[in-house]
Design a protein around this motif. Structure first.
Motif, PDB file in Angstrom:
ATOM      1  N   SER A 113      -7.570  21.042   6.869  1.00  0.00           N
ATOM      2  CA  SER A 113      -9.484  19.816   7.266  1.00  0.00           C
ATOM      3  C   SER A 113     -10.529  20.411   6.183  1.00  0.00           C
ATOM      4  O   SER A 113     -10.802  19.522   6.011  1.00  0.00           O
ATOM      5  CB  SER A 113      -9.471  21.020   8.138  1.00  0.00           C
ATOM      6  OG  SER A 113      -8.616  21.500   9.527  1.00  0.00           O
ATOM      7  N   ALA A 114     -10.288  21.570   5.459  1.00  0.00           N
ATOM      8  CA  ALA A 114     -11.786  20.861   4.463  1.00  0.00           C
ATOM      9  C   ALA A 114     -11.445  19.507   3.563  1.00  0.00           C
ATOM     10  O   ALA A 114     -12.505  19.161   3.199  1.00  0.00           O
ATOM     11  CB  ALA A 114     -11.286  22.251   3.148  1.00  0.00           C
ATOM     12  N   ARG A 115     -10.478  18.826   3.177  1.00  0.00           N
ATOM     13  CA  ARG A 115     -10.112  17.505   2.758  1.00  0.00           C
ATOM     14  C   ARG A 115      -9.703  16.768   3.664  1.00  0.00           C
ATOM     15  O   ARG A 115      -9.811  15.850   3.461  1.00  0.00           O
ATOM     16  CB  ARG A 115      -9.000  17.673   1.872  1.00  0.00           C
ATOM     17  CG  ARG A 115      -8.437  19.039   1.372  1.00  0.00           C
ATOM     18  CD  ARG A 115      -7.069  18.273   0.263  1.00  0.00           C
ATOM     19  NE  ARG A 115      -6.726  19.246  -0.922  1.00  0.00           N
ATOM     20  CZ  ARG A 115      -6.106  19.564  -1.676  1.00  0.00           C
ATOM     21  NH1 ARG A 115      -4.837  18.860  -1.308  1.00  0.00           N
ATOM     22  NH2 ARG A 115      -5.928  20.753  -2.700  1.00  0.00           N
ATOM     23  N   GLN A 116     -10.105  17.144   5.131  1.00  0.00           N
ATOM     24  CA  GLN A 116     -10.702  16.080   6.163  1.00  0.00           C
ATOM     25  C   GLN A 116      -9.300  15.067   6.124  1.00  0.00           C
ATOM     26  O   GLN A 116      -9.548  13.927   6.672  1.00  0.00           O
ATOM     27  CB  GLN A 116     -12.351  15.211   6.116  1.00  0.00           C
ATOM     28  CG  GLN A 116     -13.379  15.891   5.460  1.00  0.00           C
ATOM     29  CD  GLN A 116     -13.759  16.848   6.606  1.00  0.00           C
ATOM     30  OE1 GLN A 116     -14.557  16.119   7.747  1.00  0.00           O
ATOM     31  NE2 GLN A 116     -13.923  17.782   6.951  1.00  0.00           N
ATOM     32  N   VAL A 117      -9.044  16.094   6.505  1.00  0.00           N
ATOM     33  CA  VAL A 117      -7.038  15.700   6.840  1.00  0.00           C
ATOM     34  C   VAL A 117      -6.692  15.759   8.393  1.00  0.00           C
ATOM     35  O   VAL A 117      -6.712  16.826   8.395  1.00  0.00           O
ATOM     36  CB  VAL A 117      -6.246  15.710   5.518  1.00  0.00           C
ATOM     37  CG1 VAL A 117      -4.699  14.942   6.705  1.00  0.00           C
ATOM     38  CG2 VAL A 117      -6.011  14.639   4.532  1.00  0.00           C
ATOM     39  N   THR A 118      -6.478  14.782   9.327  1.00  0.00           N
ATOM     40  CA  THR A 118      -6.062  15.164  10.933  1.00  0.00           C
ATOM     41  C   THR A 118      -4.699  15.743  10.354  1.00  0.00           C
ATOM     42  O   THR A 118      -4.193  14.508  10.258  1.00  0.00           O
ATOM     43  CB  THR A 118      -7.087  14.178  12.127  1.00  0.00           C
ATOM     44  OG1 THR A 118      -8.128  14.004  11.907  1.00  0.00           O
ATOM     45  CG2 THR A 118      -6.617  14.334  13.246  1.00  0.00           C
ATOM     46  N   LEU A 119      -4.091  16.722  10.764  1.00  0.00           N
ATOM     47  CA  LEU A 119      -3.026  17.303  11.438  1.00  0.00           C
ATOM     48  C   LEU A 119      -2.471  16.791  11.963  1.00  0.00           C
ATOM     49  O   LEU A 119      -3.078  16.707  13.404  1.00  0.00           O
ATOM     50  CB  LEU A 119      -2.690  18.913  10.794  1.00  0.00           C
ATOM     51  CG  LEU A 119      -3.316  19.168  10.106  1.00  0.00           C
ATOM     52  CD1 LEU A 119      -2.833  20.334   9.673  1.00  0.00           C
ATOM     53  CD2 LEU A 119      -1.993  18.335   8.598  1.00  0.00           C
ATOM     54  N   ARG A 120      -1.586  15.733  12.802  1.00  0.00           N
ATOM     55  CA  ARG A 120      -0.692  15.636  14.258  1.00  0.00           C
ATOM     56  C   ARG A 120       0.548  17.160  14.238  1.00  0.00           C
ATOM     57  O   ARG A 120       0.326  16.868  15.324  1.00  0.00           O
ATOM     58  CB  ARG A 120      -0.668  14.153  14.100  1.00  0.00           C
ATOM     59  CG  ARG A 120      -1.273  13.464  14.136  1.00  0.00           C
ATOM     60  CD  ARG A 120      -0.498  11.946  14.513  1.00  0.00           C
ATOM     61  NE  ARG A 120      -0.090  11.372  13.229  1.00  0.00           N
ATOM     62  CZ  ARG A 120      -0.669  10.757  12.476  1.00  0.00           C
ATOM     63  NH1 ARG A 120      -1.976  10.383  12.530  1.00  0.00           N
ATOM     64  NH2 ARG A 120      -0.243  10.007  10.998  1.00  0.00           N
ATOM     65  N   SER A 121       0.871  16.961  13.208  1.00  0.00           N
ATOM     66  CA  SER A 121       2.213  18.559  14.336  1.00  0.00           C
ATOM     67  C   SER A 121       2.147  19.461  12.571  1.00  0.00           C
ATOM     68  O   SER A 121       1.818  18.192  11.007  1.00  0.00           O
ATOM     69  CB  SER A 121       2.942  18.274  14.445  1.00  0.00           C
ATOM     70  OG  SER A 121       3.844  17.190  13.793  1.00  0.00           O
ATOM     71  N   VAL A 122       2.734  20.452  12.166  1.00  0.00           N
ATOM     72  CA  VAL A 122       2.918  20.990  11.601  1.00  0.00           C
ATOM     73  C   VAL A 122       4.015  21.603  12.214  1.00  0.00           C
ATOM     74  O   VAL A 122       3.826  22.878  12.998  1.00  0.00           O
ATOM     75  CB  VAL A 122       1.814  22.166  10.493  1.00  0.00           C
ATOM     76  CG1 VAL A 122       2.764  22.725   9.175  1.00  0.00           C
ATOM     77  CG2 VAL A 122       0.632  21.167  10.302  1.00  0.00           C
ATOM     78  N   LYS A 123       5.267  21.818  11.006  1.00  0.00           N
ATOM     79  CA  LYS A 123       6.768  22.624  11.894  1.00  0.00           C
ATOM     80  C   LYS A 123       7.235  22.823  10.322  1.00  0.00           C
ATOM     81  O   LYS A 123       7.611  22.644   9.635  1.00  0.00           O
ATOM     82  CB  LYS A 123       7.110  22.186  12.894  1.00  0.00           C
ATOM     83  CG  LYS A 123       6.741  21.347  13.568  1.00  0.00           C
ATOM     84  CD  LYS A 123       8.200  20.472  14.821  1.00  0.00           C
ATOM     85  CE  LYS A 123       7.051  19.718  15.953  1.00  0.00           C
ATOM     86  NZ  LYS A 123       8.200  18.542  16.065  1.00  0.00           N
ATOM     87  N   GLY A 124       7.437  24.695  10.559  1.00  0.00           N
ATOM     88  CA  GLY A 124       8.037  25.330   9.697  1.00  0.00           C
ATOM     89  C   GLY A 124       9.219  26.202   9.888  1.00  0.00           C
ATOM     90  O   GLY A 124       9.583  26.710  10.923  1.00  0.00           O
ATOM     91  N   THR A 125      10.345  25.750   9.452  1.00  0.00           N
ATOM     92  CA  THR A 125      11.451  27.050   9.956  1.00  0.00           C
ATOM     93  C   THR A 125      11.634  27.565   7.859  1.00  0.00           C
ATOM     94  O   THR A 125      11.787  26.876   6.754  1.00  0.00           O
ATOM     95  CB  THR A 125      12.928  25.865  10.052  1.00  0.00           C
ATOM     96  OG1 THR A 125      12.253  24.887  10.996  1.00  0.00           O
ATOM     97  CG2 THR A 125      13.719  26.838   9.499  1.00  0.00           C
ATOM     98  N   VAL A 126      11.683  28.722   8.545  1.00  0.00           N
ATOM     99  CA  VAL A 126      11.635  29.897   7.492  1.00  0.00           C
ATOM    100  C   VAL A 126      13.230  30.893   7.451  1.00  0.00           C
ATOM    101  O   VAL A 126      13.256  31.512   8.972  1.00  0.00           O
ATOM    102  CB  VAL A 126      10.307  30.797   7.361  1.00  0.00           C
ATOM    103  CG1 VAL A 126      11.462  31.430   6.021  1.00  0.00           C
ATOM    104  CG2 VAL A 126       9.460  29.977   6.773  1.00  0.00           C
ATOM    105  N   GLU A 127      13.826  30.869   7.089  1.00  0.00           N
ATOM    106  CA  GLU A 127      15.759  31.575   6.843  1.00  0.00           C
ATOM    107  C   GLU A 127      15.704  32.152   5.508  1.00  0.00           C
ATOM    108  O   GLU A 127      15.132  32.587   5.066  1.00  0.00           O
ATOM    109  CB  GLU A 127      16.844  30.480   6.533  1.00  0.00           C
ATOM    110  CG  GLU A 127      16.862  29.292   7.882  1.00  0.00           C
ATOM    111  CD  GLU A 127      17.863  28.729   7.900  1.00  0.00           C
ATOM    112  OE1 GLU A 127      18.390  28.118   8.648  1.00  0.00           O
ATOM    113  OE2 GLU A 127      17.773  28.771   6.340  1.00  0.00           O
ATOM    114  N   GLY A 128      16.479  33.574   6.527  1.00  0.00           N
ATOM    115  CA  GLY A 128      16.560  34.579   5.630  1.00  0.00           C
ATOM    116  C   GLY A 128      18.080  35.615   5.173  1.00  0.00           C
ATOM    117  O   GLY A 128      18.218  35.154   6.592  1.00  0.00           O
TER     118      GLY A 128
END
Length: 193
Positions: A113-128
């Motif tokens: 947002s600060a860089r004025q980039v429009t996001l369409r989706s963000v998905k994260g997967t974290v495994e331990g």
């Protein structure tokens, strides 16, 4: 003021982030570093077996004490039945993975947002990965916590892949949770009986 600065368009809110407020906050903290000092709190209470409830509401920061506008959050944790729990909630370790995923995702939202980039989706997967021989006291050479954590983020937005990758890397560089995991944090425990 340079001509370049005068011709630069004002940053606008996007991706659910109030960018002018974000930038004003950064400016205020840069001018008054004491505003950056925060203490977050969590109050836990045992319920039964491996099940507990943790309440999160008040915190200190930005020069004063505050309560959450949304009210108190209650986080329930337990172990699955295979680990002698009743499965009332995620394990504390799973909350750690969620905290890492959430912290990096929040950073991606702010930085894009600060860089004025429009996001369409963000998905994260974290495994331990964990070897329970340590926590069960079977093998003292095996650590109690995760031996390895892996994270993968898929990001789609209106910028080239290289820019999106830089946003993720910048978020990782500023992630408080990633910092605590990779650099360690002093933990003092006091027991009152």
């Amino acid at each position: 003021m340079t001509t370049d600065t005068m011709n630069r368009p004002a940053k606008i809110a996007m991706n659910g982030v109030n960018v002018p407020t974000l930038l004003a906050t950064i400016g205020a903290v840069a001018e008054q570093p004491a505003l950056a000092q925060f203490t977050f709190r969590a109050r836990s209470e045992w319920a039964a077996g491996t099940y507990s409830r943790t309440r999160i509401n008040d915190y200190a920061g930005a020069g004063g004490e505050h309560a959450r506008e949304a009210g108190e959050f209650v986080v329930e944790a337990d172990h699955p039945a295979v680990l002698c729990g009743a499965d009332h909630g995620p394990t504390p370790g799973e909350y750690l993975l969620a905290a890492l995923a959430s912290c990096i995702t929040a950073g991606i939202g702010n930085i894009a947002s600060a860089r004025q980039v429009t996001l369409r989706s963000v998905k994260g997967t974290v495994e331990g990965d964990a070897d329970l021989q340590g926590i069960l006291g079977i093998d003292k050479t095996v650590r109690n916590g995760f031996s390895a954590i892996r994270a993968r983020f898929e990001i789609d937005g209106d910028a080239p892949r290289e820019v999106l990758e830089k946003i993720v890397h910048q978020s990782m560089a500023r992630s408080a949770v990633l910092d605590m995991l990779t650099n360690g944090t002093t933990v003092d425990v006091d027991v009152a009986a």
